[in-house]
Design a protein around this motif. Structure first.
Motif, PDB file in Angstrom:
ATOM      1  N   ARG A 187       9.364  56.212  -5.746  1.00  8.36           N
ATOM      2  CA  ARG A 187       9.072  54.790  -5.568  1.00  8.36           C
ATOM      3  C   ARG A 187       8.810  54.082  -6.881  1.00  8.36           C
ATOM      4  O   ARG A 187       8.630  52.870  -6.921  1.00  8.36           O
ATOM      5  CB  ARG A 187       7.845  54.645  -4.665  1.00  8.36           C
ATOM      6  CG  ARG A 187       8.028  55.207  -3.265  1.00  8.36           C
ATOM      7  CD  ARG A 187       6.694  55.433  -2.562  1.00  8.36           C
ATOM      8  NE  ARG A 187       5.867  54.255  -2.536  1.00  8.36           N
ATOM      9  CZ  ARG A 187       4.570  54.252  -2.253  1.00  8.36           C
ATOM     10  NH1 ARG A 187       3.966  55.396  -1.972  1.00  8.36           N
ATOM     11  NH2 ARG A 187       3.883  53.140  -2.230  1.00  8.36           N
ATOM     12  N   GLY A 197       9.626  50.104  -7.092  1.00  7.10           N
ATOM     13  CA  GLY A 197       8.422  49.351  -6.740  1.00  7.10           C
ATOM     14  C   GLY A 197       8.443  47.890  -7.158  1.00  7.10           C
ATOM     15  O   GLY A 197       8.174  46.993  -6.346  1.00  7.10           O
ATOM     16  N   PRO A 198       8.729  47.593  -8.444  1.00  8.86           N
ATOM     17  CA  PRO A 198       8.744  46.188  -8.876  1.00  8.86           C
ATOM     18  C   PRO A 198       9.776  45.345  -8.129  1.00  8.86           C
ATOM     19  O   PRO A 198       9.556  44.154  -7.894  1.00  8.86           O
ATOM     20  CB  PRO A 198       9.099  46.296 -10.363  1.00  8.86           C
ATOM     21  CG  PRO A 198       8.627  47.658 -10.764  1.00  8.86           C
ATOM     22  CD  PRO A 198       8.898  48.525  -9.565  1.00  8.86           C
ATOM     23  N   MET A 257      10.751  45.850  -5.001  1.00 10.47           N
ATOM     24  CA  MET A 257      10.212  45.619  -3.670  1.00 10.47           C
ATOM     25  C   MET A 257       9.242  44.438  -3.698  1.00 10.47           C
ATOM     26  O   MET A 257       9.271  43.565  -2.822  1.00 10.47           O
ATOM     27  CB  MET A 257       9.505  46.873  -3.155  1.00 10.47           C
ATOM     28  CG  MET A 257       8.880  46.710  -1.776  1.00 10.47           C
ATOM     29  SD  MET A 257       8.221  48.260  -1.105  1.00 10.47           S
ATOM     30  CE  MET A 257       6.916  48.615  -2.290  1.00 10.47           C
ATOM     31  N   THR A 258       8.389  44.402  -4.727  1.00  8.33           N
ATOM     32  CA  THR A 258       7.431  43.307  -4.867  1.00  8.33           C
ATOM     33  C   THR A 258       8.141  41.978  -5.085  1.00  8.33           C
ATOM     34  O   THR A 258       7.812  40.962  -4.457  1.00  8.33           O
ATOM     35  CB  THR A 258       6.476  43.581  -6.047  1.00  8.33           C
ATOM     36  OG1 THR A 258       5.772  44.802  -5.811  1.00  8.33           O
ATOM     37  CG2 THR A 258       5.476  42.442  -6.206  1.00  8.33           C
ATOM     38  N   GLU A 259       9.138  41.993  -5.985  1.00  9.75           N
ATOM     39  CA  GLU A 259       9.869  40.753  -6.284  1.00  9.75           C
ATOM     40  C   GLU A 259      10.635  40.251  -5.072  1.00  9.75           C
ATOM     41  O   GLU A 259      10.661  39.044  -4.796  1.00  9.75           O
ATOM     42  CB  GLU A 259      10.829  40.996  -7.452  1.00  9.75           C
ATOM     43  CG  GLU A 259      11.524  39.730  -7.934  1.00  9.75           C
ATOM     44  CD  GLU A 259      12.359  39.965  -9.172  1.00  9.75           C
ATOM     45  OE1 GLU A 259      13.114  39.033  -9.550  1.00  9.75           O
ATOM     46  OE2 GLU A 259      12.282  41.062  -9.772  1.00  9.75           O
ATOM     47  N   GLY A 272       9.872  40.799  -1.982  1.00 10.53           N
ATOM     48  CA  GLY A 272       8.898  40.306  -1.016  1.00 10.53           C
ATOM     49  C   GLY A 272       8.535  38.852  -1.277  1.00 10.53           C
ATOM     50  O   GLY A 272       8.413  38.048  -0.345  1.00 10.53           O
ATOM     51  N   LYS A 273       8.387  38.509  -2.558  1.00  7.16           N
ATOM     52  CA  LYS A 273       8.075  37.123  -2.921  1.00  7.16           C
ATOM     53  C   LYS A 273       9.271  36.216  -2.642  1.00  7.16           C
ATOM     54  O   LYS A 273       9.122  35.105  -2.142  1.00  7.16           O
ATOM     55  CB  LYS A 273       7.683  37.049  -4.391  1.00  7.16           C
ATOM     56  CG  LYS A 273       6.375  37.766  -4.723  1.00  7.16           C
ATOM     57  CD  LYS A 273       6.074  37.691  -6.213  1.00  7.16           C
ATOM     58  CE  LYS A 273       4.763  38.421  -6.543  1.00  7.16           C
ATOM     59  NZ  LYS A 273       4.478  38.390  -8.002  1.00  7.16           N
TER      60      LYS A 273
END
Length: 289
Positions: free
Chosen positions: A215, A219-220, A222-224, A226-227
């Protein structure tokens, strides 16, 4: 309210997967899940759930089959380099691809619709659609109660809620991952080499544990994503993220080529044995850290 189709898919898994995962034999290493239930066992569990629901005034149609994953997703999960490269060359890690290629059904967000199945062919979905909002709430509360009753009867436990069931299952899966994945010397060695390669390419490695390093690069993104998802992006708006995602996913694969070949088959077996619905991320089922 949570998507009814997703809840029904979860219910279909609960009466089989939770019974399988929570009915374990204690050992010096902690509880271990029983083997994956047979089709006959699944049918029996689903029939019990339907009977319980009927006794409380609700209709539930037994569900045995598990959703079939698209071939492209199976390729990404295989651990085989050519197959994973083919997936990642087009879809990256599968985040932005959910928006850029919504009809392919291979992105991360496709998991929800996959779990829900085809509404037109789902008899339980039709039952839910015909209920008022209060009736729906009563329906799912009853489903929880019936599932909990089945689990306690089968396991001899005295769990008070589905939240307790989820915690018990999560704790058991974490034990399995710690023992069989993060405790595997070969995977630990391969993960270390994987991490060194990623660092050499300028990527931040958050953890070298085998269950976590998968992950690290994604990970980054997935975060981006999501936004970005909160802005309801179009395919064109999500495409730049996908292009960056593809590059990172291919770098990740090149560094983890040997790791994935050993990790993915073993991880797939562990999760299947725990009878959890497969997915690419598996984030909720890996250990923390």
């Amino acid at each position: 309210m949570t998507n009814a189709r997703v809840l029904l898919a979860i219910a279909a898994a609960l009466s089989t997967s939770l019974l399988a995962a929570l009915t374990g034999c204690a050992s010096s290493e902690g509880p271990q899940p029983s083997a994956a239930p047979s089709a006959d066992q699944q049918r029996q569990n689903q029939a019990q759930l339907a009977t319980c629901m009927k006794s409380k005034g609700f209709t539930y149609h037994p569900v045995v089959s598990r959703p079939e994953l698209p071939d492209a997703v199976k390729q990404e999960m295989s651990g085989e380099y050519p197959a994973m490269k083919a997936y990642r060359s087009k879809y990256g890690f599968g985040f932005a691809a959910s928006t850029v290629y919504p009809n392919d059904g291979v992105g991360r967000m496709a998991a929800l619709s996959l779990s829900g199945g085809n509404a037109d062919d789902d008899p339980n979905g039709k039952v839910i659609a015909g209920l008022s909002k209060p009736q729906r709430e009563a329906y799912f509360n009853t489903m929880d109660a019936c599932t909990l009753e089945m689990i306690n009867k089968a396991t001899g436990k005295n769990l008070k809620s589905m939240e307790e069931v989820a915690k018990a299952q999560s704790a058991m899966v974490k034990q399995i991952i710690s023992r069989e994945i993060d405790g595997d010397p070969k995977l630990v060695e391969l993960a270390s080499a994987f991490a060194d390669c990623l660092k050499g390419k300028g990527y931040r490695v958050t953890s070298q544990r085998p269950s976590q390093i998968v992950r690290s690069t994604e990970g980054p993104f997935m975060t981006e994503f999501g936004k970005l998802l909160g802005q309801k992006p179009t395919a064109d708006q999500a495409r730049p993220l996908l292009q960056r995602e593809i590059k990172a996913a291919l770098d990740d694969l090149e560094c983890g080529k040997e790791f994935y070949a050993a990790y993915r088959p073993k991880a797939n077996e562990v999760y299947d044995r725990a009878q959890l619905l497969p997915g690419l991320n598996m984030a909720a089922m890996t250990t923390e850290g």
